[in-house]
Design an enzyme around this catalytic site. Structure first.
Site, short mmCIF file in Angstrom:
data_model
loop_
_atom_site.label_atom_id
_atom_site.label_comp_id
_atom_site.label_asym_id
_atom_site.label_seq_id
_atom_site.Cartn_x
_atom_site.Cartn_y
_atom_site.Cartn_z
N SER A 283 36.29 45.87 36.43
CA SER A 283 37.31 46.24 37.42
C SER A 283 37.76 47.66 37.11
O SER A 283 37.47 48.18 36.03
CB SER A 283 38.51 45.30 37.32
OG SER A 283 39.33 45.68 36.23
N ASP A 284 38.46 48.30 38.03
CA ASP A 284 39.10 49.54 37.64
C ASP A 284 40.40 49.18 36.92
O ASP A 284 40.83 48.02 36.90
CB ASP A 284 39.33 50.48 38.83
CG ASP A 284 39.46 51.94 38.37
OD1 ASP A 284 39.67 52.18 37.17
OD2 ASP A 284 39.34 52.85 39.21
N TRP A 285 41.00 50.16 36.31
CA TRP A 285 42.16 49.94 35.44
C TRP A 285 43.28 49.16 36.18
O TRP A 285 43.90 49.70 37.10
CB TRP A 285 42.69 51.28 34.94
CG TRP A 285 43.85 51.20 34.02
CD1 TRP A 285 45.11 50.75 34.33
CD2 TRP A 285 43.90 51.57 32.64
NE1 TRP A 285 45.92 50.82 33.23
CE2 TRP A 285 45.20 51.33 32.18
CE3 TRP A 285 42.96 52.10 31.75
CZ2 TRP A 285 45.60 51.60 30.87
CZ3 TRP A 285 43.35 52.36 30.46
CH2 TRP A 285 44.65 52.11 30.02
#
Ligand code: NOJ
Length: 741
Positions: A283-285
């Site tokens: 996932s992104d942050w």
């Protein structure tokens, strides 16, 4: 062929593939056996990625908790832990866990680890795939020597909105060029094969559509047709997947209402099923947790359920997997098979990297010292930096400058700047290694040649500065070189701007200096296309230098003094004003095209601005000139299975040796879905000595004529095509018609 050669050939043809598949099987088998030993908690542990900023810092509660989680097998990967000492220390903690599963160390090595290369958008301007690949490879080599296994690059988002600060991190606006650069970067980062200690895993991000964030505002929604998605935004991802990219990262944006992180159409249907992608998705942050404020998930538990079901394998920092997945499995809301699939994908990569055989494989102090002090890396950085520079204007051939007998005044807030040269993504830069423009120019001049300098104004701020000193030295000089632009932190993540004019009082400074009557060369430095109308109209020469990294000053000086003949071409359109955005070269003719700019009434036009950009995609000058002549097509008609060869003569008609990026564009004149006025379908970078000429050829096949038709199938439709050869998207030199039967 002798016997020995024959045996070797037989081994290559028959045994190698078998050996490779046996080895592959072995990894799968090892993954399966390990999975059988794992508890549910240990499996979920592999899906967690934590930032390690505090794990190596002073004692704290956060540090103790992180160490405990690692020791208990609750972490699969760390980001932001770097260097042999720290990665060894933290890996040693993972080795105390029950199953001793090694951690993956990841980092945003976007354009260099210690040696800083040009920002990715700048490198794209080189149109030099070998140079781009090499730059990524050196970045990977340095990172791998410092204990890193995985970089969050390349960003392969197509971006057509210069307000979006992250435009600096990609390859620009074009799908064809962007796809080739995506492949070059993946291959550069990953080297020959995963597991080499001179390479890291790459990550194609942000899947998908992030470059189209509405109104150029970061983290925003994305709304686009399926056509746009398939034709413009997905191909660089597909190219990266085909090139073997080890991982994907999803993105913060929604796509047509569904957050990319919770989007099973993107991650399961397209990526993992249609493309049969075997790597894993991070996932992104915090993007899993962000599905709550988006209004797509009720709470963090719901977000975790939606993300894992949609195909997000690893949770970067939202900690929702850690907190809720086990419960969701126990409640029967998430099948354990989904967890198993995600874990297997991650473990597979750890095996491929060789970390189970040696978890410290990338953490060797001697290698770190050797690689990070390799002087050759600077030469490579300088080479790609000068290739990334785009010469936008050179009235009266004011450039190149002569090295002696010329009194140069260097004026502007970026003349002596160093930190700005490295741009916004630096992870381990040694700022003492940066060469400023001042130093670069000084290094070129004969000892006695005087170099005048004055800052003139700050980069931002609207206080009226005092230009007196700048004007005084301009008056004394034969020529003025100005260095203007953005600061390093005006572009990049979370750096969207509504106003992309040259900031502060810099254009006022330029106007004042120009009014002295001295010739003025402007060097512009930025992480995006800027708007600088007065400079475009009045400067004698303009050099667009982006952010070029550690070797910026030397590379710009190489170009200013003609030690390198500029060959860069814009990978993105430069608008005249913000109101034209988004603006690109693949626009449509419309039913009411502007044929004559004097007559725009009831045409698809603005009443206060031309439609055309300030500088078009593919544009860039050289100190020499090239002529394009003698276009021939091997046939005027072709069947679907045929090829047509397009050839022409390219001649260097100027005084200098130089490289020209020749560009092939195609236009499908009538189709079931209207086609852009032109699309890039090929390019070559051709070096010619002064006076030399060469025949250049491109092959047109069905693939080059295909597009997503009205049924969203990739196909070529019979009919007429315009074939264009140009030096820029708005400077077509040769055209021909051909027909697909
Ligand atoms: C957020 C960014 O969008 C992404 O590109 C980056 O890799 C992560 N942060 C990790 O730093």
């Amino acid at each position: 062929m002798n016997n020995k050669q024959r045996i070797r050939l037989i081994i290559t043809i028959f045994l190698m593939p078998l050996m490779a598949s046996a080895q592959k099987k072995t990894i799968s088998q090892r993954v399966d056996s390990l999975l059988r030993l794992m508890t549910l908690d240990e499996k979920i542990g592999q899906l967690n990625q934590y930032s390690g900023k505090q794990v190596t810092g002073p004692e704290s509660k956060v540090k103790t908790d992180l160490i405990n989680d690692i020791r208990n097998g609750r972490v699969g990967s760390m980001l932001n832990v770097k260097g042999v000492k720290d990665t060894r220390e933290i890996q040693a903690v993972a080795m105390q866990s029950r199953l001793k599963i090694p951690l993956l160390f990841s980092l945003d090595v976007i354009h260099g680890y210690k040696t800083v290369f040009p920002i990715p958008l700048a490198e794209a301007a080189s149109w030099d795939l070998d140079a781009i690949r090499l730059s990524a490879h050196i970045a990977a080599k340095e990172a791998a020597a410092a204990g890193i296994h995985w970089t969050f690059a390349p960003m392969v988002d197509i971006a057509r909105d210069p307000r979006w600060g992250r435009i600096m991190e990609g390859a620009g606006e074009d799908t064809y060029l962007g796809s080739l650069i995506a492949v070059a970067r993946v291959k550069g980062f990953q080297g020959e094969q995963l597991g080499g200690t001179d390479a890291v895993m790459a990550c194609a991000k942000h899947f998908a559509g992030y470059g189209a964030a509405m109104a150029g505002r970061d983290y925003n929604a994305v709304d686009m047709s399926e056509h746009q998605l398939w034709e413009t935004y997905l191909p660089p991802f597909k190219a990266a997947a085909d090139a073997g990219v080890a991982t994907f990262m999803n993105s913060f944006n929604t796509l047509n209402g569904i957050p990319a992180t919770g989007n099973s159409y993107l991650q399961r249907n397209i990526l993992k099923r249609k493309w049969n992608y075997q790597g894993f998705v991070v996932s992104d942050w915090g993007s899993i947790g962000e599905m709550v404020p988006w209004g797509f998930a009720n709470n963090d538990a719901d977000a975790a359920e939606k993300a894992i079901k949609a195909g997000s394998d690893m949770d970067m920092e939202s900690r929702t997997y850690k907190s809720y997945l086990a419960k969701l499995v126990k409640e029967g809301k998430v099948p354990e098979a989904l967890i198993d699939d995600a874990v297997k994908r991650i473990l597979y990569k750890k095996f491929e990297l060789g970390l189970f055989d040696n978890p410290y494989k990338f953490s060797d102090a001697k290698r770190e010292a050797d690689v990070l002090n390799d002087g050759g890396h600077k030469t490579i950085a300088r080479n790609v930096a000068r290739k990334s520079i785009v010469l936008l204007k050179n009235q009266g051939n004011v450039l190149p400058l002569t090295k002696s007998k010329t009194k140069i005044a260097l004026i502007g807030p970026l003349v002596k700047s160093k930190r700005d040269m490295d741009g916004s993504w630096t992870v381990n830069a040694d700022t003492t290694q940066i060469t400023s423009l001042y130093e670069g120019v000084k290094g070129k001049l004969a000892k006695k040649t005087e170099l005048l300098y004055e800052k003139g104004c700050n980069i931002s701020g609207n206080d009226k500065p005092d230009f007196t000193e700048a004007l005084r030295i301009a008056g004394q000089a034969d020529i003025v070189v100005m260095a203007l632009g953005e600061t390093w932190d005006m572009s990049g993540e979370a750096k969207s701007r509504t106003n992309i004019h040259l900031p502060g009082q810099q254009e006022a400074l330029f106007n004042a200096v120009k009014a002295t009557g001295k010739p003025v060369v402007v060097v512009l430095m930025a992480g995006r296309p800027l708007i600088f109308s007065d400079i475009a109209a009045k400067a004698n020469a303009i050099v667009y230098a982006w952010w070029l990294g550690d070797e910026a000053g030397n590379a710009i000086a190489d170009v200013l003094f003609g030690d390198y003949n500029p060959s860069g071409k814009l990978p993105v359109t430069f608008p005249r004003n913000e109101g034209q955005i988004p603006l690109g070269y693949t626009y449509y003719n419309t039913g009411r095209p502007v044929k004559n700019p004097e007559n725009i009434i009831y045409k698809s036009a603005y009443i206060d601005s031309p439609n055309t950009p300030q500088y078009a995609f593919g544009y860039g000058l050289s100190y020499t000139s090239f002529s394009y002549t003698d276009l021939t097509l091997s046939a005027a008609k072709m069947h679907h299975t045929d090829n047509v060869t397009v050839s022409f003569r390219l001649t260097n008609t100027g005084k200098y040796a130089g490289e020209e990026v020749v560009q092939l564009y195609v236009h499908d004149e009538v189709a079931s879905v209207v086609r852009p006025v032109k699309e890039l379908k090929g390019f070559q970078k051709v070096f010619l000595k002064a006076g030399e000429s060469k025949t250049v050829s491109f092959v047109i096949n069905k693939e080059k004529l295909s597009f997503y038709n009205s049924k969203l199938q990739w196909a070529a439709e019979p009919g007429n095509f315009e074939i264009m050869i140009g030096t820029a998207s708005d400077d077509i030199k040769l055209t021909a018609e051909m027909e697909l039967l």
